[in-house]
Write an enzyme that holds these catalytic residues in place. Structure first.
Site, PDB file in Angstrom:
ATOM      1  N   ASN A  51       9.025  -7.796   7.364  1.00 47.61           N
ATOM      2  CA  ASN A  51       9.556  -6.447   7.552  1.00 47.61           C
ATOM      3  C   ASN A  51      11.032  -6.357   7.179  1.00 47.61           C
ATOM      4  O   ASN A  51      11.514  -5.303   6.743  1.00 47.61           O
ATOM      5  CB  ASN A  51       9.372  -5.982   8.999  1.00 47.61           C
ATOM      6  CG  ASN A  51       7.933  -5.597   9.301  1.00 47.61           C
ATOM      7  OD1 ASN A  51       7.121  -5.444   8.393  1.00 47.61           O
ATOM      8  ND2 ASN A  51       7.615  -5.441  10.569  1.00 47.61           N
ATOM      9  N   ASP A  89       9.767  -5.384  -2.721  1.00 49.37           N
ATOM     10  CA  ASP A  89       8.577  -4.636  -2.328  1.00 49.37           C
ATOM     11  C   ASP A  89       7.303  -5.376  -2.719  1.00 49.37           C
ATOM     12  O   ASP A  89       6.263  -5.248  -2.065  1.00 49.37           O
ATOM     13  CB  ASP A  89       8.601  -3.246  -2.980  1.00 49.37           C
ATOM     14  CG  ASP A  89       7.500  -2.341  -2.466  1.00 49.37           C
ATOM     15  OD1 ASP A  89       7.263  -2.321  -1.243  1.00 49.37           O
ATOM     16  OD2 ASP A  89       6.857  -1.656  -3.286  1.00 49.37           O
ATOM     17  N   ASP A 123       7.210  -8.837  -0.108  1.00 47.25           N
ATOM     18  CA  ASP A 123       7.096  -8.782   1.345  1.00 47.25           C
ATOM     19  C   ASP A 123       5.684  -9.099   1.838  1.00 47.25           C
ATOM     20  O   ASP A 123       5.498  -9.816   2.827  1.00 47.25           O
ATOM     21  CB  ASP A 123       7.573  -7.433   1.888  1.00 47.25           C
ATOM     22  CG  ASP A 123       6.865  -6.248   1.235  1.00 47.25           C
ATOM     23  OD1 ASP A 123       5.962  -6.466   0.398  1.00 47.25           O
ATOM     24  OD2 ASP A 123       7.216  -5.095   1.547  1.00 47.25           O
ATOM     25  N   ARG A 179       1.653 -13.025   4.242  1.00 46.96           N
ATOM     26  CA  ARG A 179       0.472 -13.889   4.160  1.00 46.96           C
ATOM     27  C   ARG A 179       0.879 -15.366   4.168  1.00 46.96           C
ATOM     28  O   ARG A 179       0.163 -16.213   4.707  1.00 46.96           O
ATOM     29  CB  ARG A 179      -0.334 -13.550   2.909  1.00 46.96           C
ATOM     30  CG  ARG A 179      -1.022 -12.189   2.992  1.00 46.96           C
ATOM     31  CD  ARG A 179      -1.860 -11.896   1.778  1.00 46.96           C
ATOM     32  NE  ARG A 179      -1.047 -11.595   0.597  1.00 46.96           N
ATOM     33  CZ  ARG A 179      -0.575 -10.385   0.330  1.00 46.96           C
ATOM     34  NH1 ARG A 179      -0.806  -9.368   1.146  1.00 46.96           N
ATOM     35  NH2 ARG A 179       0.132 -10.172  -0.768  1.00 46.96           N
ATOM     36  N   ASP A 202       5.749  -0.659   5.702  1.00 48.68           N
ATOM     37  CA  ASP A 202       5.960  -0.783   4.252  1.00 48.68           C
ATOM     38  C   ASP A 202       5.654   0.540   3.546  1.00 48.68           C
ATOM     39  O   ASP A 202       6.467   1.058   2.776  1.00 48.68           O
ATOM     40  CB  ASP A 202       5.082  -1.900   3.712  1.00 48.68           C
ATOM     41  CG  ASP A 202       5.329  -2.177   2.239  1.00 48.68           C
ATOM     42  OD1 ASP A 202       6.189  -1.513   1.625  1.00 48.68           O
ATOM     43  OD2 ASP A 202       4.655  -3.059   1.681  1.00 48.68           O
ATOM     44  N   HIS A 203       4.491   1.088   3.811  1.00 49.31           N
ATOM     45  CA  HIS A 203       4.080   2.313   3.121  1.00 49.31           C
ATOM     46  C   HIS A 203       4.881   3.525   3.587  1.00 49.31           C
ATOM     47  O   HIS A 203       5.076   4.478   2.822  1.00 49.31           O
ATOM     48  CB  HIS A 203       2.588   2.544   3.327  1.00 49.31           C
ATOM     49  CG  HIS A 203       1.744   1.510   2.653  1.00 49.31           C
ATOM     50  ND1 HIS A 203       0.370   1.503   2.729  1.00 49.31           N
ATOM     51  CD2 HIS A 203       2.075   0.432   1.902  1.00 49.31           C
ATOM     52  CE1 HIS A 203      -0.118   0.478   2.046  1.00 49.31           C
ATOM     53  NE2 HIS A 203       0.913  -0.193   1.542  1.00 49.31           N
ATOM     54  N   ASP A 244       7.947   3.358   1.591  1.00 55.84           N
ATOM     55  CA  ASP A 244       7.611   3.705   0.210  1.00 55.84           C
ATOM     56  C   ASP A 244       7.553   5.224   0.020  1.00 55.84           C
ATOM     57  O   ASP A 244       7.932   5.736  -1.036  1.00 55.84           O
ATOM     58  CB  ASP A 244       6.268   3.090  -0.189  1.00 55.84           C
ATOM     59  CG  ASP A 244       6.363   1.589  -0.422  1.00 55.84           C
ATOM     60  OD1 ASP A 244       7.489   1.090  -0.589  1.00 55.84           O
ATOM     61  OD2 ASP A 244       5.310   0.926  -0.436  1.00 55.84           O
TER      62      ASP A 244
END
Length: 258
Positions: free
Chosen positions: A51, A104, A107, A112, A125-126, A129
């Site tokens: 994050n 972007d 991340d 993962r 994240d979104h 965005d």
């Protein structure tokens, strides 16, 4: 604000069952960017939160916007007869735009890699965005700006809606299919924008005054690329994915909305 319930207990419980699923078929991403990101992510220490990478990339986008707003507050700096944005600013903005794009892309790989991927991280994240859609378009607008050689503010407003429409469309697609099909236009636009910033520093904004083909100006090419990418690439591919993933999904959607 602190005591407001933004997410209900039922919605929070749904996070436990959620699993991120995405498909990326863009050749630029598959054969160029993902190998590059796989190399870059190894540079980051494992204790670095995904994050924080996401937020850092967003801050770079905001910084570019504020930097351009300082040198071009009324979008007239690129017009003939006006004091132009210094060349070094275009270089800085171009580099930082590519770095933000890289962060972007990295991340999720960091999440993962450190086994820290969560639905809230994806939502964060979104969410950022969605804000970046505005900053990207407004910042690149300064390349052409207003005036006789520029793009009208009304056209800028329409372009903002086109970009936001593409963003919302991809998430509508995911909501109904359970799979996020990453739009081709995003990667292509980010690489192109970064490149154009650097080119502007080299050739100057005056180069964009010249016709691209016959009487078709570069400003017209800029507008046509954004609208054309949304209508000819993003929209058809979203509809294709929506109808091809699972016929039952399509049937249930139209039954629920009819």
């Amino acid at each position: 604000m602190a005591g407001y319930e933004y997410v209900s207990p039922e919605q929070l419980a749904g996070f436990d069952k959620y699993k991120y699923s995405a498909v990326d078929t863009n050749p630029l991403s598959l054969y160029v960017m993902h190998p590059f990101w796989n190399t870059i992510v190894k540079v980051f220490p494992t204790w670095l939160a995904p994050n924080l990478i996401t937020f850092s990339g967003f801050l770079l986008v905001v910084f570019n916007f504020l930097l351009m707003a300082y040198f071009d507050p009324d979008f007239y700096a690129s017009a003939p007869g006006h004091k132009h944005v210094p060349d070094w600013v275009w270089i800085v903005v171009g580099i930082l735009n590519f770095v933000a794009y890289t962060l972007d892309g990295v991340d999720g790989k960091q999440a993962r890699r450190t086994n820290s991927s969560t639905p809230l991280g994806e939502l964060f994240d979104h969410g950022l965005d969605s804000w970046s859609c505005v900053y990207f378009v407004v910042t690149v607008y300064s390349i052409f700006g207003r005036g006789s050689t520029g793009v009208s503010v009304f056209v800028l407003y329409l372009l903002l809606w086109v970009v936001l429409f593409s963003f919302i469309l991809s998430h509508w697609e995911k909501y109904n299919t359970g799979i996020l099909f990453l739009p081709w236009g995003y990667d292509i636009s980010q690489v192109t924008i970064s490149f154009v910033y650097i080119v502007t520093a080299v050739v100057g904004v005056e180069a964009w005054y010249e016709p691209f083909l016959f009487n078709f100006l570069y400003r017209d090419l800029f507008t046509a690329m954004i609208i054309g990418c949304a209508l000819c690439v993003t929209l058809p591919m979203s509809l294709l994915n929506f109808f091809s993933v699972d016929p039952l999904v399509t049937f249930r959607y139209f039954r629920a909305t009819s």
